[in-house]
Scaffold this active site. Structure first.
Site, PDB file in Angstrom:
ATOM      1  N   LYS A   1      46.029  31.623  37.220  1.00  0.00           N
ATOM      2  CA  LYS A   1      46.567  31.676  38.715  1.00  0.00           C
ATOM      3  C   LYS A   1      45.480  32.439  39.427  1.00  0.00           C
ATOM      4  O   LYS A   1      44.736  33.106  39.196  1.00  0.00           O
ATOM      5  CB  LYS A   1      47.780  32.895  38.701  1.00  0.00           C
ATOM      6  CG  LYS A   1      47.703  34.131  38.399  1.00  0.00           C
ATOM      7  CD  LYS A   1      49.083  35.071  38.080  1.00  0.00           C
ATOM      8  CE  LYS A   1      49.770  35.153  39.099  1.00  0.00           C
ATOM      9  NZ  LYS A   1      51.028  35.983  38.960  1.00  0.00           N
TER      10      LYS A   1
ATOM     11  N   SER B   1      55.645  34.739  40.808  1.00  0.00           N
ATOM     12  CA  SER B   1      54.331  34.515  41.457  1.00  0.00           C
ATOM     13  C   SER B   1      53.550  33.496  40.711  1.00  0.00           C
ATOM     14  O   SER B   1      52.524  32.756  41.272  1.00  0.00           O
ATOM     15  CB  SER B   1      53.457  35.687  41.854  1.00  0.00           C
ATOM     16  OG  SER B   1      53.013  36.296  40.567  1.00  0.00           O
TER      17      SER B   1
ATOM     18  N   SER C   1      57.445  37.393  37.186  1.00  0.00           N
ATOM     19  CA  SER C   1      56.504  36.589  37.698  1.00  0.00           C
ATOM     20  C   SER C   1      55.848  35.556  36.820  1.00  0.00           C
ATOM     21  O   SER C   1      55.264  34.593  37.234  1.00  0.00           O
ATOM     22  CB  SER C   1      55.283  37.310  38.441  1.00  0.00           C
ATOM     23  OG  SER C   1      55.911  37.841  39.691  1.00  0.00           O
TER      24      SER C   1
END
Length: 539
Positions: free
Chosen positions: A147, A222, A246
């Site tokens: 990420k 996320s 997340s």
């Protein structure tokens, strides 16, 4: 005197009964209203997105893209596949699907191909056996993604903040460094919400990421960009982080396996603004993959020296594993658990009841209905300043100056970020004495329930992946992931088939502290029985 006292007590009891009946009636009414509201929201958004629901991801042309990370590693070191071939195949797949998904936001394709060539040259010259290579470099030549909010040298590192647009990281987060040291090759970084805060992956730097199963649906957050590109076969595996679901939320929405390890075992250095020196935090890095078989070798790499704290090499006999399950945690701010989610959990229960020698028990712990409040309190203890982080650590962003800009569509920040500022500035804090008492009571009950050989099957989410923006009308549905961040327990997210709308559904497998091997073993059993990841495209 006695008669008067008895009458008074009788009246008191009757009043209490009437009050109890009224409270129950109100709860039933609110429950019905919530069901109607959720249905109406989905109905409206189904009309808004009706022209997008028929769009499909292109199928995979190269079968090696369907292989797991461990399969690819084995075939590369055995010289059945060239590393360059594997890396190029994944790069080509990203180029093919990213225009539909907007999952990858920065890449290092040229450098990755050069590194792949060096791996092939090394394998042509080395005298090491495949087994010796596996021990030394378990993921030699395997491409991976991570990420964008986790530092990767030379790659975009904006964390979704407009003020950081164009910022590149000058170093690797420790978890990225460890995966590179295992021989894996970073090919790209993926999209996140602004400061990783929201249950959708969208920011004002890179825009919105789409779900590979239906582009009209969210990937969660996320680690949403990461989950989207892995499920679409643009990457075999990737690093996620988890402070309130997340890893597990996007894994659930995108049909993947996601593992949140026991909290505190993996350094946080390089995860957004974290230094690794935090004394106490809910956040941890973890794994995302299309198969449960990748979790253990991947997790060993991320753990580093702390691998000795868990029993990942201990063979698990599922006959000796106690299983319990919860169908409805009963947090009233969360949508009712759907029939499809309940059915998903029950089919896992039915199977595991034939495997374990223990009776599979249904449980209902009172503390689960406070999931959201307990997480909110625990967030207040995190070693960070959200307003300062939102200002790129140069200034604190003020709600009162930012709110008018938002209303005039002039703000550089997303609505979830403003909502977080409102939460911090306008709403009273959760009573810490109450919250910590409830947290400790719930943790004690769960630890007694699980012991050293138990797992808990728990709803991941009340529903399938919602439409984009629909989460604003049900903002608290992340609570069933976040409660296990509060409790700091290891959890494996397991895909268990599809809903009637063609979207993934699954459950969480929770284990006691440092018993990650138990939840992973159950995940492997459920994958073997029910199939695991389902491709989001026609094969």
């Amino acid at each position: 005197m006695s008669t008067s006292t008895n009458t008074s007590q009788k009246e008191k009891d009757e009043n209490e009964n009437h009050t109890s009946i009224l409270v129950q009636a109100l709860l039933v009414f609110l429950f019905i209203v919530r069901i109607i509201l959720d249905w109406f929201v989905d109905f409206v958004f189904s009309i808004i997105y009706k022209n997008e629901d028929h769009l499909k991801l292109p199928g995979v042309k190269n079968p090696l893209l369907l292989k797991s990370a461990t399969q690819l590693a084995q075939e590369i070191r055995e010289k059945k596949l060239s590393c360059e071939e594997v890396v190029c195949a994944h790069i080509d797949r990203i180029k093919e699907v990213n225009k539909f998904l907007n999952a990858v936001v920065d890449d290092r394709f040229s450098d990755a191909i050069e590194e792949a060539k060096k791996v092939d040259q090394y394998l042509a010259e080395t005298d090491l056996t495949p087994e010796e290579i596996r021990t030394k470099k378990p993921f030699l030549g395997v491409p991976f993604t991570s990420k964008e909010s986790t530092k990767a040298k030379g790659m975009s590192f904006t964390c979704g903040l407009v003020s950081r647009k164009g910022t590149k990281s000058t170093e690797d987060a420790v978890v990225v460094e460890r995966l590179k040291e295992s021989g894996a090759i970073l090919i790209a970084v993926s999209n996140v919400p602004e400061l990783n805060l929201w249950c959708e992956t969208r920011n004002n730097v890179f825009g919105q990421t789409n779900n590979p199963y239906k582009f009209s649906r969210t990937t969660g957050g996320s680690t949403g960009g990461e989950s989207s590109i892995i499920s679409a076969c643009g990457s075999p595996f990737g690093i996620g982080t988890d402070i309130g679901g997340s890893i597990r939320m996007p894994a659930y929405y995108c049909g993947l396996f996601g593992h949140k390890p026991t909290t505190g075992l993996i350094t946080t250095k390089g995860l957004t603004f974290r230094t690794g020196d935090e004394v106490s935090t809910m956040v941890t890095a973890g794994t995302l993959s299309r198969t449960a078989k990748d979790i253990t070798p991947f997790l060993k790499v991320l753990l580093g020296e702390n691998v000795k704290s868990v029993k990942l090499d201990e063979k698990v006999n599922l006959q000796d594993v106690r299983v319990c399950y919860c169908l409805n945690p009963k947090d009233l701010r969360v949508s009712p658990v759907s029939k499809e989610v309940v059915k998903c959990i029950l089919k896992a229960v039915d199977h595991l009841s034939t495997v374990s020698k223990f009776h599979v028990d249904k449980v209902s712990l009172n503390g689960f209905k406070y999931s959201l409040s307990l997480w909110r309190h625990e967030m207040s203890l995190e070693p960070s300043n959200f307003a300062l982080d939102l200002g790129n650590r140069q200034k604190e962003v003020s709600l009162w100056s930012e709110l008018p800009k938002m209303l005039l569509f002039q703000s550089k920040h997303t609505l979830p970020a403003i909502m977080r500022l409102m939460d911090l500035n306008l709403l009273p804090p959760t009573d810490p004495i109450w919250a910590e008492k409830e947290r400790d009571t719930l943790k004690k009950q769960i630890l007694e329930l699980l012991g050293d050989n138990g797992v808990l099957l728990f709803p991941s989410c009340p529903t399938e992946a919602p439409y984009h923006y629909a989460s604003f009308f049900r903002p608290y549905n992340y609570a069933y992931w976040s409660i296990f961040n509060v409790l700091k327990l290891p959890v494996t997210q397991v895909p268990l088939g599809m809903t009637k709308n063609g979207l993934p559904v699954g459950l969480q497998v929770v284990a006691g502290p440092n018993n990650d091997h138990l939840s992973i073993a159950v995940a492997e059993e459920l994958e073997k029985t029910f199939g695991g990841w389902v491709p989001p495209f026609a094969q």
